[in-house]
Scaffold this motif. Structure first.
Motif, PDB file in Angstrom:
ATOM      1  N   LEU A  78      44.556  31.287  33.040  1.00  0.00           N
ATOM      2  CA  LEU A  78      44.723  30.225  33.956  1.00  0.00           C
ATOM      3  C   LEU A  78      46.202  29.310  33.943  1.00  0.00           C
ATOM      4  CD1 LEU A  78      41.048  28.783  33.953  1.00  0.00           C
ATOM      5  CD2 LEU A  78      42.184  29.897  35.743  1.00  0.00           C
ATOM      6  N   ASP A  79      46.524  28.877  32.591  1.00  0.00           N
ATOM      7  CA  ASP A  79      47.935  28.290  32.525  1.00  0.00           C
ATOM      8  C   ASP A  79      48.877  29.188  33.337  1.00  0.00           C
ATOM      9  OD1 ASP A  79      46.862  26.004  31.340  1.00  0.00           O
ATOM     10  OD2 ASP A  79      47.220  26.781  29.401  1.00  0.00           O
ATOM     11  N   ALA A  80      48.873  30.499  33.006  1.00  0.00           N
ATOM     12  CA  ALA A  80      50.004  31.662  33.378  1.00  0.00           C
ATOM     13  C   ALA A  80      49.923  31.521  35.077  1.00  0.00           C
ATOM     14  CB  ALA A  80      49.900  32.818  33.062  1.00  0.00           C
ATOM     15  N   LEU A  81      48.710  31.569  35.568  1.00  0.00           N
ATOM     16  CA  LEU A  81      48.503  31.352  36.847  1.00  0.00           C
ATOM     17  C   LEU A  81      48.906  30.197  37.784  1.00  0.00           C
ATOM     18  CD1 LEU A  81      47.186  33.058  39.527  1.00  0.00           C
ATOM     19  CD2 LEU A  81      45.102  31.889  38.977  1.00  0.00           C
ATOM     20  N   ILE A  82      48.613  29.235  37.164  1.00  0.00           N
ATOM     21  CA  ILE A  82      48.941  27.678  37.959  1.00  0.00           C
ATOM     22  C   ILE A  82      50.048  27.343  37.606  1.00  0.00           C
ATOM     23  CG2 ILE A  82      48.181  25.547  37.973  1.00  0.00           C
ATOM     24  CD1 ILE A  82      45.214  26.338  37.345  1.00  0.00           C
ATOM     25  N   GLY A  83      50.682  27.500  36.283  1.00  0.00           N
ATOM     26  CA  GLY A  83      51.990  26.964  36.098  1.00  0.00           C
ATOM     27  C   GLY A  83      51.948  25.326  35.850  1.00  0.00           C
TER      28      GLY A  83
END
Length: 245
Positions: A78-83
């Motif tokens: 999720l961190d990678a998706l949202i930035g």
């Protein structure tokens, strides 16, 4: 109740995922034809009920340690998706019956200047509304004993994260059968990004979607991100600017 968000530790389902509720309860009338394979409506309802029971039993059979480890991997994706979450409003959920527990991730998101919200049931047949979920603010037991922000004006999340029971390659999510989530997505601005989260073992060949089912833009499991939007969505699902209803 006079309690902040850290004091409500009981697990509860998010309001849009009411277990084993007929779609008609939420005001959604099942169409006579299904997208994909055409199953008679009574057979489809029974098949979905059986699949829900099977999927839930499988995730509950995992140890708490395993589920926690998988939830941490999901949080990383999720961190990678949202930035950078600064200024981004994300709607979350409370974990229920073995769902990935992302509450620590949401607390971290707020510490990184992201904004978190929780869904609130308004009434039967109506979309959910969302209220900000801020550190230290009081939560109360809402409809069906679900923790919700005790006060606040409705907000419009840019990202809505929904736990799933099952999912298929087209991005359709098998929920608990209440229909609240699909009605809510249909009412939100088109800029809203729907992200389903669950375990990899929840993948199915098809959920036999209804005509009113809305596919997720992204499905996130412990194995990574599956995107179902265009090229721009795969590179970055949104910009961090404000949205309006």
């Amino acid at each position: 109740m006079g309690k902040g968000d850290d004091d409500l530790n009981d697990y509860a389902s998010p309001a849009c995922l009411l277990h084993e509720v007929d779609p008609a309860y939420s005001g959604l009338t099942p169409p006579s034809r299904n997208v994909g394979q055409n199953l008679p409506e009574p057979s489809l309802m029974e098949w979905r009920r059986s699949e829900r029971a099977r999927m839930i039993a499988a995730r509950l059979a995992m140890s708490a340690r395993t589920r926690n480890a998988l939830a941490r991997r999901i949080a990383g994706h999720l961190d990678a998706l949202i930035g950078d979450p600064a200024g981004v409003l994300v709607s979350g959920y409370w974990p229920f019956r073995g769902e990935p527990d992302l509450r620590d991730w949401f607390r971290d998101l707020r510490e990184r200047r992201g904004l978190a919200a929780l869904p609130v049931v308004v009434e039967r047949g109506k979309p959910l509304l969302f209220r900000l979920w801020r550190k230290g603010e009081r939560l109360e037991r809402g409809v069906w004993n679900i923790p919700v922000p005790a006060a606040g004006e409705p907000v419009f999340p840019r990202i809505v994260i929904a736990p799933l029971v099952g999912f298929d390659a087209q991005g359709y999510r098998l929920g608990y059968g209440g229909g609240f989530f699909d009605r809510t997505l249909a009412a939100l601005p088109s800029s809203t990004i729907a992200v389903g989260v669950g375990y990899e073992m929840a993948e199915m060949p098809t959920i036999h979607p209804h005509g009113f089912d809305i596919p997720m833009r992204h499905i996130v499991t412990e194995n990574g991100i599956r995107s179902h939007g265009g090229k721009r969505d795969r590179e970055r699902p949104f910009d961090a600017g404000p949205i309006s209803p």
